[in-house]
Scaffold this motif. Structure first.
Motif, short mmCIF file in Angstrom:
data_model
loop_
_atom_site.label_atom_id
_atom_site.label_comp_id
_atom_site.label_asym_id
_atom_site.label_seq_id
_atom_site.Cartn_x
_atom_site.Cartn_y
_atom_site.Cartn_z
N THR A 71 0.81 -1.22 0.00
CA THR A 71 0.00 0.00 0.00
C THR A 71 0.84 1.27 0.00
OG1 THR A 71 -0.12 0.00 2.41
CG2 THR A 71 -1.87 -1.16 1.22
N ALA A 72 2.17 1.14 -0.05
CA ALA A 72 3.06 2.31 -0.06
C ALA A 72 2.66 3.27 1.06
CB ALA A 72 3.07 2.97 -1.43
N ALA A 73 2.36 4.52 0.72
CA ALA A 73 1.98 5.49 1.74
C ALA A 73 0.51 5.87 1.62
CB ALA A 73 2.87 6.74 1.61
N SER A 74 -0.28 5.01 0.97
CA SER A 74 -1.69 5.30 0.78
C SER A 74 -2.51 4.96 2.02
CB SER A 74 -2.21 4.50 -0.42
OG SER A 74 -1.57 4.93 -1.61
N ASP A 75 -3.70 5.46 2.07
CA ASP A 75 -4.63 5.10 3.14
C ASP A 75 -5.28 3.75 2.81
OD1 ASP A 75 -5.85 8.48 3.85
OD2 ASP A 75 -4.18 7.33 4.71
N PRO A 161 9.38 8.21 -7.67
CA PRO A 161 8.08 8.65 -7.16
C PRO A 161 7.41 7.52 -6.41
CG PRO A 161 7.97 8.28 -9.53
CD PRO A 161 9.40 8.16 -9.15
N VAL A 162 6.79 7.85 -5.31
CA VAL A 162 6.14 6.84 -4.50
C VAL A 162 4.81 6.47 -5.16
CG1 VAL A 162 5.14 6.31 -2.24
CG2 VAL A 162 7.23 7.69 -2.41
N PRO A 163 4.62 5.22 -5.55
CA PRO A 163 3.34 4.84 -6.15
C PRO A 163 2.25 4.81 -5.09
CG PRO A 163 4.68 2.90 -5.78
CD PRO A 163 5.52 4.09 -5.39
N ASP A 164 1.02 4.61 -5.55
CA ASP A 164 -0.10 4.52 -4.62
C ASP A 164 -0.26 3.09 -4.10
OD1 ASP A 164 -1.77 6.82 -6.78
OD2 ASP A 164 -0.78 7.25 -4.87
N TRP A 165 -0.03 2.12 -4.95
CA TRP A 165 -0.02 0.73 -4.51
C TRP A 165 0.72 -0.11 -5.55
CZ3 TRP A 165 -3.15 -2.33 -7.80
CH2 TRP A 165 -4.18 -1.68 -8.49
N GLU A 166 1.17 -1.27 -5.10
CA GLU A 166 1.93 -2.18 -5.96
C GLU A 166 1.47 -3.60 -5.72
OE1 GLU A 166 6.42 -0.35 -6.06
OE2 GLU A 166 5.67 -1.01 -4.11
N LEU A 167 1.46 -4.40 -6.77
CA LEU A 167 1.14 -5.82 -6.64
C LEU A 167 2.28 -6.62 -7.24
CD1 LEU A 167 -0.85 -8.12 -6.01
CD2 LEU A 167 -1.76 -7.85 -8.34
N MET B 1 9.33 13.40 9.26
CA MET B 1 8.88 13.31 7.86
C MET B 1 7.49 12.71 7.80
SD MET B 1 12.06 12.15 5.43
CE MET B 1 12.49 10.66 6.29
N GLY B 2 6.73 13.05 6.77
CA GLY B 2 5.44 12.42 6.55
C GLY B 2 5.62 11.03 6.00
N ARG B 3 4.46 10.31 5.89
CA ARG B 3 4.53 8.91 5.47
C ARG B 3 5.11 8.78 4.07
NH1 ARG B 3 -0.94 5.58 6.37
NH2 ARG B 3 -1.59 7.21 4.96
N LYS B 4 4.71 9.65 3.16
CA LYS B 4 5.24 9.55 1.80
C LYS B 4 6.71 9.88 1.76
CE LYS B 4 1.55 9.60 -1.49
NZ LYS B 4 0.74 10.25 -2.48
N ALA B 5 7.11 10.85 2.54
CA ALA B 5 8.53 11.21 2.56
C ALA B 5 9.37 10.05 3.11
CB ALA B 5 8.74 12.48 3.39
N ASP B 6 8.87 9.37 4.15
CA ASP B 6 9.57 8.20 4.69
C ASP B 6 9.69 7.12 3.60
OD1 ASP B 6 8.00 8.33 7.99
OD2 ASP B 6 9.78 9.33 7.19
N ASN B 7 8.59 6.90 2.90
CA ASN B 7 8.59 5.88 1.84
C ASN B 7 9.54 6.27 0.72
OD1 ASN B 7 7.44 4.01 -0.34
ND2 ASN B 7 6.12 3.51 1.39
N GLN B 8 9.55 7.58 0.39
CA GLN B 8 10.45 8.09 -0.65
C GLN B 8 11.90 7.84 -0.27
OE1 GLN B 8 9.50 10.96 -3.45
NE2 GLN B 8 11.12 9.59 -4.16
N ASP B 48 12.85 4.69 13.61
CA ASP B 48 13.10 4.61 12.16
C ASP B 48 14.59 4.78 11.88
OD1 ASP B 48 10.03 6.40 11.36
OD2 ASP B 48 10.40 4.25 11.60
N PHE B 49 14.97 4.33 10.71
CA PHE B 49 16.39 4.33 10.37
C PHE B 49 16.76 5.57 9.56
CE2 PHE B 49 17.30 0.24 12.04
CZ PHE B 49 16.15 -0.53 11.87
N THR B 50 17.99 6.04 9.79
CA THR B 50 18.52 7.15 9.02
C THR B 50 18.93 6.66 7.64
OG1 THR B 50 20.80 6.76 9.70
CG2 THR B 50 19.45 8.20 11.13
N TRP B 51 19.26 7.59 6.77
CA TRP B 51 19.73 7.27 5.43
C TRP B 51 20.92 6.32 5.49
CZ3 TRP B 51 18.54 7.44 0.44
CH2 TRP B 51 19.55 7.44 -0.52
N ASP B 52 21.91 6.66 6.30
CA ASP B 52 23.11 5.82 6.38
C ASP B 52 22.79 4.44 6.97
OD1 ASP B 52 25.36 8.60 7.17
OD2 ASP B 52 24.72 7.76 5.25
N GLU B 53 21.90 4.40 7.94
CA GLU B 53 21.52 3.10 8.53
C GLU B 53 20.80 2.23 7.51
OE1 GLU B 53 19.31 4.65 11.81
OE2 GLU B 53 21.03 4.68 13.17
#
Lengths: 192, 66
Positions: A71-75, A161-167, B1-8, B48-53
């Motif tokens: 779900t990546a960062a989606s709700d 870019p962070v996708p919305d979801w992946e399968l 960071m927000g959730r998307k930024a963490d995922n990024q 959460d882990f840093t970039w280097d971690e």
């Protein structure tokens, strides 16, 4: 006339071809939900199909499904019929829900498996494509894209870019949907 | 960071290490397992882990799977 959807085919990133997106998403129909588990960083993943053992940290093995929906960062919301509850990733006060700590969430997710996917729908959403899975026991899982956050400097040369979801599928391919109304079906066994 | 930024950040680290999407997915499961077992990062009070971690754990993970 006859047709075929090849799960080993590929589709470069596109903003069209909705029937193809739906057909590829529907390949999980009939697959059993093994378990749900959070990946890093705080991404809910549904593991479906056949259990596969892979290497984990400190010499441990980590089980995964032959299909993995991320779900990546989606709700997301997950009505777990067998447990008689709905879990979701949003602000509980805005959704009529009680707060839930991570440990209890992980415990509930771990016991959510067993039913098979009875239906899949992909529908247009203001921020991209939403995905719904209906299960044989009445459970329903839905992932909904969220708006893009403010841009941040990339730590690498080409920010992904962070996708919305992946399968992820057992065919060396994965369906990547979003951000926005875009999707691609790409090799999962080579760097992008 | 927000959730998307963490995922990024996580995806950026995986791309820096040349991971395939399959490896990234497996690494995500592995890092979550690591964090759940008590080995936490230093990026924030959530562990959460840093970039280097992330890069260090990523290299360890790739040594296991390749």
């Amino acid at each position: 006339m006859y047709g075929v959807v090849d799960f080993r085919g590929t589709q470069p990133a596109t903003t069209g071809g909705y029937p193809g997106l739906l057909a590829l998403a529907r390949q999980v129909v009939g697959e059993r939900l093994l378990f749900a588990r959070r990946g890093y960083p705080d991404e809910l993943r549904l593991h479906l199909g056949t259990a596969v053992q892979g290497p984990g940290p400190k010499g441990r093995t980590v089980a995964r499904g032959s299909y993995v929906l991320g779900t990546a960062a989606s709700d997301w919301t997950f009505k777990v019929a067998r447990l008689g509850l709905t879990l979701d990733s949003g602000d509980p006060s805005a959704r009529g829900a009680a707060p839930l700590d991570e440990a209890r969430l992980d415990e509930l997710l771990g016991s959510a498996g067993g039913a098979t996917v009875a239906g899949v729908e992909v529908d247009a959403h203001p921020f991209g494509y939403a995905l719904s899975l209906a299960f044989s026991d009445g459970s329903v899982f839905r992932v909904v894209p969220t708006p893009e956050e403010a841009a941040r400097p990339a730590d690498g040369p080409d920010p992904a870019p962070v996708p919305d979801w992946e399968l992820f599928t057992p065919y060396g391919r994965y369906l990547r949907v979003g951000p926005g109304p875009t999707w691609a079906y790409l090799p999962s066994d080579r760097p992008e | 960071m927000g959730r998307k930024a963490d995922n990024q950040q996580f995806r950026d680290a995986c791309n820096r290490l040349g991971m395939t999407p399959d490896e990234r997915a497996g690494f995500s499961d592995s890092v979550h397992d690591l964090k759940a077992s008590g080995e936490r990062g230093t990026a924030n009070d959530r562990g959460d882990f840093t970039w280097d971690e992330l890069l260090a754990h990523g290299r360890d993970y790739l040594d296991l799977v390749r």
